[in-house]
Design a protein around this motif. Structure first.
Motif, PDB file in Angstrom:
ATOM      1  N   TRP A   1      16.512  51.477  37.452  1.00  0.00           N
ATOM      2  CA  TRP A   1      17.627  50.552  37.678  1.00  0.00           C
ATOM      3  C   TRP A   1      18.926  51.232  37.261  1.00  0.00           C
ATOM      4  O   TRP A   1      18.979  51.917  36.230  1.00  0.00           O
ATOM      5  N   THR A   2      19.983  51.005  38.034  1.00  0.00           N
ATOM      6  CA  THR A   2      21.283  51.587  37.738  1.00  0.00           C
ATOM      7  C   THR A   2      22.311  50.484  37.526  1.00  0.00           C
ATOM      8  O   THR A   2      22.437  49.578  38.351  1.00  0.00           O
ATOM      9  N   ILE A   3      23.023  50.567  36.416  1.00  0.00           N
ATOM     10  CA  ILE A   3      24.107  49.630  36.097  1.00  0.00           C
ATOM     11  C   ILE A   3      25.408  50.422  36.033  1.00  0.00           C
ATOM     12  O   ILE A   3      25.465  51.491  35.429  1.00  0.00           O
ATOM     13  N   VAL A   4      26.448  49.879  36.664  1.00  0.00           N
ATOM     14  CA  VAL A   4      27.753  50.539  36.750  1.00  0.00           C
ATOM     15  C   VAL A   4      28.840  49.520  36.412  1.00  0.00           C
ATOM     16  O   VAL A   4      28.778  48.366  36.859  1.00  0.00           O
ATOM     17  N   MET A   5      29.840  49.955  35.653  1.00  0.00           N
ATOM     18  CA  MET A   5      30.983  49.100  35.314  1.00  0.00           C
ATOM     19  C   MET A   5      32.273  49.832  35.654  1.00  0.00           C
ATOM     20  O   MET A   5      32.641  50.805  34.985  1.00  0.00           O
ATOM     21  N   PRO A   6      32.983  49.410  36.697  1.00  0.00           N
ATOM     22  CA  PRO A   6      34.252  50.070  37.017  1.00  0.00           C
ATOM     23  C   PRO A   6      35.303  49.802  35.944  1.00  0.00           C
ATOM     24  O   PRO A   6      35.426  48.689  35.438  1.00  0.00           O
ATOM     25  N   VAL A   7      36.038  50.847  35.589  1.00  0.00           N
ATOM     26  CA  VAL A   7      37.122  50.743  34.615  1.00  0.00           C
ATOM     27  C   VAL A   7      38.447  50.826  35.374  1.00  0.00           C
ATOM     28  O   VAL A   7      38.694  51.792  36.101  1.00  0.00           O
ATOM     29  N   PHE A   8      39.285  49.794  35.183  1.00  0.00           N
ATOM     30  CA  PHE A   8      40.538  49.684  35.931  1.00  0.00           C
ATOM     31  C   PHE A   8      41.716  50.157  35.080  1.00  0.00           C
ATOM     32  O   PHE A   8      41.700  50.076  33.847  1.00  0.00           O
ATOM     33  N   TYR A   9      42.726  50.634  35.796  1.00  0.00           N
ATOM     34  CA  TYR A   9      43.994  50.944  35.162  1.00  0.00           C
ATOM     35  C   TYR A   9      45.087  50.596  36.167  1.00  0.00           C
ATOM     36  O   TYR A   9      45.068  51.086  37.295  1.00  0.00           O
ATOM     37  N   ASN A  10      45.994  49.721  35.755  1.00  0.00           N
ATOM     38  CA  ASN A  10      47.020  49.207  36.678  1.00  0.00           C
ATOM     39  C   ASN A  10      46.373  48.626  37.934  1.00  0.00           C
ATOM     40  O   ASN A  10      46.783  48.908  39.062  1.00  0.00           O
ATOM     41  N   ARG A  11      45.310  47.852  37.710  1.00  0.00           N
ATOM     42  CA  ARG A  11      44.599  47.102  38.770  1.00  0.00           C
ATOM     43  C   ARG A  11      43.897  48.015  39.785  1.00  0.00           C
ATOM     44  O   ARG A  11      43.523  47.577  40.869  1.00  0.00           O
ATOM     45  N   LYS A  12      43.658  49.254  39.420  1.00  0.00           N
ATOM     46  CA  LYS A  12      42.966  50.170  40.319  1.00  0.00           C
ATOM     47  C   LYS A  12      41.749  50.741  39.602  1.00  0.00           C
ATOM     48  O   LYS A  12      41.851  51.224  38.479  1.00  0.00           O
TER      49      LYS A  12
END
Length: 585
Positions: A106-117
């Motif tokens: 199983w793969t879990i991913v969490m996008p990290v945003f900076y200035n809404r990107k």
């Protein structure tokens, strides 16, 4: 590159590597399953989104066969949610046909945003103790299609805008026999990603996103340059090799994996055309798994100080025809792909590279005799034991080095569990776990010695066995001999029920006290055994890796049993005679 750019590249790259390592430590220390907190059967890494596709930019030592397979999973998650990503989202996938390998990973991913990107993507890929489906533990040798492998999880969100999707979470946990472990394991994976997100935010506050991406571009170019230098040192040409898996657990035998490797300057093409059609049994390797095992093979040929990132595979093109065992069509089952035919994929690539760069190949071995057991604790909760101690061993030799350790390169990040902790976590005893004599591939440098392992389950249990490396054993390189055959005996030590498993067994019931014995073969050798230093053979005899008869049979070395020393004259005569016999044949 000016010095300032070089320093920034090292600082940013090193920071992300440290973040990946901290993620790994977090999972180890907070997860509930022994697969995580003892065996370390997972991998952590960080990706970026600088272009249309994600790029691997940092990783921590983990289960090596996961490393590049994560790339496909992250790409499929980004493809599914690229225009629907928000701060606080956490994504999950396990489907082999959406960038997975087998559905137990199983793969879990969490996008990290900076200035809404979205800028960077911390990810964890883990082997779960169970995956629902027909059998406990998720390895179903009777599997006929992907649904019989277990629960398929397509790309989905388990957190949305920072809020847990409890309905989705509960659905996943409810379809798992080890719910008492699973929820904690998922929380550990999620917690690691959240920790990484905080560390990454601090990094982006210190250096602008543009500087971070610029530094990562530089680091990836450096890795690519180093890998290209290695490839360019090999003679141009086309090199072909093939190897075989014993069977597909459905009665079909000698499943072929063929690799054609073309070296052209600093470019490397790997073409798996000519491999067997997709199998009926659950050994089919999805494209991301195939690419990952090709990556494992290439990485073992390169210097270990090269940073692991996207640059490793930029010089490499992998072609795997659709509908073959190395790139199956839905709904072919894939449950055993990370062992079989994954082992054969790496082996075929290395055997082909051996024709171009013989001194760079070796050490690969992963033909596991998989035998896992399940039962119930006194409180009624189920347990599943992968019997890790039975899979250790098998690492082959390489130029100027004997096989070493207990795990081959595809599993070097996996840790041998503590026997004492294993006996606390499961109703089991490890009665024996020791090297045995004359049970590895001879060579100028020999493979890791084979092992004799006995595992006893103290309560009633059920064991399924999937043999590999029995007829088509782990290959030697450059004149080295192949490894011997693996062997597993269920209900070892009982006259009426003891059974040596030839190919596969399903759900064998064992009474309390039942024992499984593994004879885990060592790895293949490298180079002609007649060229092995006689003093090294003597050391092996003294260490009981080889007996006196084996020294003569496999290496042509005559040992004086009274003084336990090498008879130099006798050894030279024996070896000269054998070499002369070779030239006259």
């Amino acid at each position: 590159m000016i010095n300032e750019d070089l320093i920034l590249s090292q600082v940013v790259g090193g920071s992300l590597d440290a973040i990946a390592r901290e993620m790994s430590a977090t999972v180890t220390r907070t997860a509930r399953s022994p697969l995580f907190n003892e065996a370390h059967d997972f991998t952590t890494g960080v990706f970026d989104l600088a272009g249309k596709k994600s790029r691997l930019v940092a990783q921590a030592p983990g289960c090596t066969l996961h490393l590049y397979a994560v790339v496909g999973a992250v790409d499929h998650l980004m493809e599914a949610f690229r225009y629907d990503l928000h701060p606080g989202d956490i994504l999950l996938v396990n489907d082999p046909y959406h960038g997975g390998s087998h559905s137990l990973d199983w793969t879990i991913v969490m996008p990290v945003f900076y200035n809404r990107k979205p800028i960077l993507l911390p990810a964890v890929r883990s082997h779960m103790g169970d995956n629902g489906g027909p059998v406990a533990g998720g390895y179903n040798p009777r599997s006929k299609d992907i649904w019989q492998d277990g629960l398929r999880i397509p790309p989905l969100k388990i957190y949305e805008r920072g809020e847990k999707r409890k309905d989705v979470f509960d659905l996943i946990v409810a379809n798992n026999r080890l719910a008492h472990w699973l929820e904690g394991d998922l929380d550990a994976m999620i917690g690691a990603c959240k920790l990484a997100a905080n560390r990454i935010q601090s990094l982006l506050d210190t250096y602008s996103p543009e500087e971070v991406i610029k530094a990562l571009d530089s680091r990836i170019r450096y890795t690519e340059r180093r890998v290209r230098e290695e490839i360019a040192s090999w003679p141009d040409g086309t090199y072909t090799a093939e190897t075989y898996a014993d069977h597909d657990f459905q009665g079909n035998r000698d499943i072929k994996v063929k690799a054609t490797v073309t070296v052209s300057g600093s470019d490397l093409q790997i073409d798996f055309s000519g491999s067997s059609a997709q199998a009926e049994g659950f050994i089919n390797s999805p494209l991301s798994n195939t690419t990952s095992f090709a990556f494992v093979a290439i990485s073992t040929c390169c210097d270990e100080d090269i940073p692991i990132n996207e640059g490793y595979m930029n010089p490499v093109t992998v072609t795997a025809p659709l509908g073959t065992v190395v790139n199956p069509k839905l709904p072919a089952p894939c449950g055993h792909a990370t062992a079989c035919v994954g082992a054969e994929i790496a082996e075929a690539v290395l055997l082909a590279i051996a024709e171009a760069a013989p001194k760079r190949v070796g050490v690969n071995a992963h033909k596991l005799p998989l035998a896992y057991s399940n039962g119930y604790y006194d409180d009624g909760n189920p347990w599943v034991n992968l019997n890790f101690f039975g899979y250790t061993g098998g690492a082959g030799a390489a130029y100027e080095t004997d096989g070493w350790g207990l795990y081959p390169p595809v599993m070097t990040g996996v840790i041998l569990p503590s026997i004492e902790m294993n006996e606390m976590q499961y109703p089991s005893r490890v009665l024996k776990h020791e090297y045995t004599s004359n049970f590895t591939g001879p060579g100028r440098w020999r493979g890791t010695p084979g092992l004799d392992v006995q595992i006893q389950h103290l309560t009633e249990s059920w064991t399924s066995v999937m043999m590999a490396g029995v007829r088509n054993t782990t290959r030697g390189f450059c004149g080295g001999k192949d490894a011997p055959s693996n062997k597993v005996i269920v209900d070892y030590g009982t006259e009426e029920n003891a059974e040596e498993i030839e190919e596969t067994a399903f759900g064998i019931n064992m009474k309390p006290g039942g024992i499984i014995q593994f004879h885990r073969a060592g790895g293949g050798g490298w180079g002609d055994p007649l060229e092995r230093d006689p003093s090294a053979v003597l050391d092996d005899v003294l260490n009981e890796f080889v007996d006196v008869e084996g020294a003569l049979r496999d290496y042509g070395v005559v040992i004086d049993t009274e003084t336990m020393s090498v008879n130099i004259e006798g050894t030279n005569r024996e070896r000269d005679k054998r070499r002369q016999n070779k030239t006259t044949k």
